[in-house]
Design a protein around this motif. Structure first.
Motif, PDB file in Angstrom:
ATOM      1  N   VAL A   1      13.021  77.762  14.114  1.00  0.00           N
ATOM      2  CA  VAL A   1      14.144  77.245  14.903  1.00  0.00           C
ATOM      3  C   VAL A   1      15.045  76.335  14.066  1.00  0.00           C
ATOM      4  O   VAL A   1      16.274  76.405  14.154  1.00  0.00           O
ATOM      5  N   LEU A   2      14.436  75.488  13.228  1.00  0.00           N
ATOM      6  CA  LEU A   2      15.247  74.505  12.509  1.00  0.00           C
ATOM      7  C   LEU A   2      15.768  75.024  11.176  1.00  0.00           C
ATOM      8  O   LEU A   2      16.731  74.508  10.633  1.00  0.00           O
ATOM      9  N   GLU A   3      15.118  76.049  10.631  1.00  0.00           N
ATOM     10  CA  GLU A   3      15.547  76.492   9.299  1.00  0.00           C
ATOM     11  C   GLU A   3      16.053  77.924   9.276  1.00  0.00           C
ATOM     12  O   GLU A   3      16.597  78.371   8.281  1.00  0.00           O
ATOM     13  N   MET A   4      15.836  78.683  10.372  1.00  0.00           N
ATOM     14  CA  MET A   4      16.178  80.102  10.297  1.00  0.00           C
ATOM     15  C   MET A   4      17.017  80.587  11.469  1.00  0.00           C
ATOM     16  O   MET A   4      17.066  81.780  11.761  1.00  0.00           O
ATOM     17  N   ASP A   5      17.658  79.635  12.142  1.00  0.00           N
ATOM     18  CA  ASP A   5      18.607  80.003  13.198  1.00  0.00           C
ATOM     19  C   ASP A   5      18.013  80.807  14.333  1.00  0.00           C
ATOM     20  O   ASP A   5      18.735  81.538  15.021  1.00  0.00           O
ATOM     21  N   MET A   6      16.714  80.724  14.544  1.00  0.00           N
ATOM     22  CA  MET A   6      16.160  81.374  15.732  1.00  0.00           C
ATOM     23  C   MET A   6      16.184  80.360  16.874  1.00  0.00           C
ATOM     24  O   MET A   6      16.270  79.150  16.645  1.00  0.00           O
ATOM     25  N   GLY A   7      16.077  80.871  18.097  1.00  0.00           N
ATOM     26  CA  GLY A   7      16.047  79.971  19.247  1.00  0.00           C
ATOM     27  C   GLY A   7      14.610  79.796  19.722  1.00  0.00           C
ATOM     28  O   GLY A   7      13.730  80.591  19.368  1.00  0.00           O
ATOM     29  N   LEU A   8      14.411  78.775  20.557  1.00  0.00           N
ATOM     30  CA  LEU A   8      13.064  78.583  21.110  1.00  0.00           C
ATOM     31  C   LEU A   8      12.625  79.816  21.893  1.00  0.00           C
ATOM     32  O   LEU A   8      11.449  80.149  21.945  1.00  0.00           O
ATOM     33  N   ASP A   9      13.606  80.515  22.503  1.00  0.00           N
ATOM     34  CA  ASP A   9      13.227  81.685  23.295  1.00  0.00           C
ATOM     35  C   ASP A   9      12.914  82.922  22.438  1.00  0.00           C
ATOM     36  O   ASP A   9      12.515  83.957  22.961  1.00  0.00           O
ATOM     37  N   ASP A  10      13.071  82.782  21.113  1.00  0.00           N
ATOM     38  CA  ASP A  10      12.600  83.866  20.227  1.00  0.00           C
ATOM     39  C   ASP A  10      11.106  83.730  19.952  1.00  0.00           C
ATOM     40  O   ASP A  10      10.501  84.599  19.309  1.00  0.00           O
ATOM     41  N   CYS A  11      10.537  82.601  20.386  1.00  0.00           N
ATOM     42  CA  CYS A  11       9.124  82.315  20.074  1.00  0.00           C
ATOM     43  C   CYS A  11       8.268  82.429  21.339  1.00  0.00           C
ATOM     44  O   CYS A  11       8.651  81.942  22.398  1.00  0.00           O
ATOM     45  N   VAL A  12       7.101  83.053  21.197  1.00  0.00           N
ATOM     46  CA  VAL A  12       6.107  83.002  22.276  1.00  0.00           C
ATOM     47  C   VAL A  12       4.811  82.466  21.673  1.00  0.00           C
ATOM     48  O   VAL A  12       4.605  82.550  20.460  1.00  0.00           O
ATOM     49  N   VAL A  13       3.970  81.907  22.520  1.00  0.00           N
ATOM     50  CA  VAL A  13       2.705  81.343  22.040  1.00  0.00           C
ATOM     51  C   VAL A  13       1.559  82.237  22.509  1.00  0.00           C
ATOM     52  O   VAL A  13       1.406  82.485  23.711  1.00  0.00           O
ATOM     53  N   TYR A  14       0.789  82.723  21.558  1.00  0.00           N
ATOM     54  CA  TYR A  14      -0.370  83.570  21.847  1.00  0.00           C
ATOM     55  C   TYR A  14      -1.590  82.673  21.989  1.00  0.00           C
ATOM     56  O   TYR A  14      -1.982  81.985  21.041  1.00  0.00           O
ATOM     57  N   ASN A  15      -2.188  82.675  23.177  1.00  0.00           N
ATOM     58  CA  ASN A  15      -3.366  81.846  23.444  1.00  0.00           C
ATOM     59  C   ASN A  15      -4.621  82.704  23.293  1.00  0.00           C
ATOM     60  O   ASN A  15      -4.889  83.582  24.120  1.00  0.00           O
ATOM     61  N   PRO A  16      -5.419  82.463  22.236  1.00  0.00           N
ATOM     62  CA  PRO A  16      -6.572  83.346  21.991  1.00  0.00           C
ATOM     63  C   PRO A  16      -7.639  83.250  23.078  1.00  0.00           C
ATOM     64  O   PRO A  16      -8.552  84.077  23.103  1.00  0.00           O
ATOM     65  N   HIS A  17      -7.519  82.283  23.955  1.00  0.00           N
ATOM     66  CA  HIS A  17      -8.534  82.126  25.009  1.00  0.00           C
ATOM     67  C   HIS A  17      -8.135  82.819  26.306  1.00  0.00           C
ATOM     68  O   HIS A  17      -8.816  82.683  27.318  1.00  0.00           O
ATOM     69  N   ARG A  18      -7.018  83.544  26.274  1.00  0.00           N
ATOM     70  CA  ARG A  18      -6.608  84.271  27.483  1.00  0.00           C
ATOM     71  C   ARG A  18      -6.437  85.755  27.170  1.00  0.00           C
ATOM     72  O   ARG A  18      -6.073  86.119  26.043  1.00  0.00           O
ATOM     73  N   PRO A  19      -6.676  86.616  28.159  1.00  0.00           N
ATOM     74  CA  PRO A  19      -6.496  88.050  27.905  1.00  0.00           C
ATOM     75  C   PRO A  19      -5.072  88.327  27.424  1.00  0.00           C
ATOM     76  O   PRO A  19      -4.112  87.752  27.960  1.00  0.00           O
ATOM     77  N   ASN A  20      -4.965  89.156  26.397  1.00  0.00           N
ATOM     78  CA  ASN A  20      -3.658  89.473  25.787  1.00  0.00           C
ATOM     79  C   ASN A  20      -2.882  88.236  25.367  1.00  0.00           C
ATOM     80  O   ASN A  20      -1.643  88.243  25.343  1.00  0.00           O
ATOM     81  N   GLY A  21      -3.620  87.186  25.080  1.00  0.00           N
ATOM     82  CA  GLY A  21      -2.962  85.957  24.636  1.00  0.00           C
ATOM     83  C   GLY A  21      -2.181  85.268  25.737  1.00  0.00           C
ATOM     84  O   GLY A  21      -1.409  84.348  25.456  1.00  0.00           O
TER      85      GLY A  21
END
Ligand code: 13P
Ligand code: SF4
Length: 386
Positions: free
Chosen positions: A209-229
């Protein structure tokens, strides 16, 4: 004692689990561990170092205690230390004053006849333990099921186990550190449309976000403790950055309120933080960078300037001593050491050095050949970044 990394999927060093139930240290030291109160420790470390001479090279990460760092032949951040280890082909013993994943990387980057020693095997990293090999394989299967694995380049932060680095090597990915995360992401996006970033969500998000001009909405968080993250196929399809749900427990302590508070207390203060800090903290700071960057920034700062530093306390205290002409303060009001980095103390260093001088290799860190091969592929891709 030789510790070999296998693809067990288990955290490597769970403190005290059946290893040494009578010791709060959790990890036994064959022979005699000197008492911390021994007034001769400094002289003993010097004598053992002198006896080993050029056969020994001691690497010290910036977060190490002063009592240990004084014996380092070179100090550095993870990236510099990996390069230094690779550049010492004549040292028979590399004693790594840092944490386990760094010693593993040193073993991978050195030749088979060099021995890498970690003075206390309990010096792990809670962030590295947040991504196990089995979890990462499961994640990759979820990406395959969502039909996007071919578009994804896996990038792992140096702060990960050797088998995760090997996973990235096998799957067309690379390693990065906080000094070169942007270059590694640029490299990755030349090869795929998406990145799976392991295991530090904050370094991944902050760099994107700060160095490559992506937005926060380009990122998702994969949670290894939940099915399919915990993510839908659509969310995975839409994301550019799939961030692993891991973090550093030390840098995670800094809050946006710490920044507001220090700005009130010290008008004109420059806030300088490590990219493992949370995005809300980094966006409030004036400067962000790796430990080497932080040191360079302070070295170059004018006398009389004021700085609040958001990184591990051993380093901040040392910098405050080194640059007395600048006002250097810790960003948080409470103490914040990395407890696993702190496992390496002078008694353990003396024990390791004296054992080596007596011809006994203790706490050797080795990585099995197949893991080492593929992890080296990923590390070499990092070392080759422009
Ligand atoms: P760097 O050494 O890459 O700055 O990382 C800090 C850290 O947390 C090491 O564990
Ligand atoms: Fe791990 Fe954080 Fe400690 Fe670094 S500072 S070794 S990332 S827990």
């Amino acid at each position: 004692m030789v510790v070999t990394t296998t693809q067990t999927g288990l955290p490597l060093f769970v403190l005290g689990q059946g290893r040494d139930p009578h010791s709060e240290r959790g990890v036994e030291c064959p022979g005699e561990l000197p008492a911390a109160s021994d007034p001769g420790l400094v002289a003993r470390a010097r004598a053992a170092k002198a006896a080993l001479g050029d056969r020994l090279f001691v690497l010290g990460h910036h977060y190490q205690r002063d009592e240990v760092i004084q014996f380092a032949d070179v100090t550095g951040d993870s990236f510099k230390l990996a390069r230094e280890a690779a550049a010492r082909p004549h040292a028979e013993y590399i004693v790594f004053c840092g944490v386990h994943f760094m010693a593993e990387s040193a073993d991978i980057l050195t030749s088979d006849d060099q021995r890498v020693v970690l003075p206390d095997l309990a010096a792990g990293c809670s962030m590295a333990d947040m991504a196990t090999f089995d979890q990462v394989e499961e994640c990759w299967e979820a990406l395959e099921d969502a039909g996007i694995a071919d578009d994804v380049v896996p990038i792992t932060y140096m702060n990960s186990s050797a088998d995760i680095k090997a996973f990235c090597g096998r799957n067309g990915g690379a390693v990065c550190t906080s000094s070169n995360a942007r270059k590694a992401l640029e490299w990755a996006f030349q090869r795929g449309r998406k990145v799976l970033f392991l295991p530090d969500q904050h370094l991944g998000r902050n760099t994107a976000v700060l160095e490559m001009d992506m937005g926060l909405d380009d990122c998702v968080v994969y949670n290894p403790h939940r099915p399919n993250g915990g993510l839908t196929a659509q969310q995975l399809a839409d994301a550019k950055m799939i961030l692993w749900r891991g973090h550093c427990s030390v840098h995670g302590r800094f809050t946006p309120e710490c920044v507001d508070d220090v700005r009130q207390r010290i008008p004109g203060v420059n806030v300088l933080v490590h990219p493992e800090c949370r995005h809300e903290v980094v966006t409030k700071a004036d400067h962000v960078g790796s430990t080497e960057y932080i040191i360079r920034k302070l070295r170059e700062a004018p006398a009389g300037s004021a700085w609040a530093i958001g990184t591990e306390l051993n380093l901040v205290k040392r910098l405050a001593q080194e640059f007395p002409d600048k006002q250097i303060t810790f960003l948080d009001r409470t103490v914040c050491y990395c407890s696993t980095m702190n496992r390496i103390d002078l008694p353990h260093l003396v024990w390791a050095l004296e054992s080596l001088a007596a011809g006994q290799v203790v706490n050797q860190i080795t990585v099995d050949a197949d893991t080492a091969h593929w992890a080296k592929v990923a590390l070499d891709r990092m070392l080759a970044l422009p």
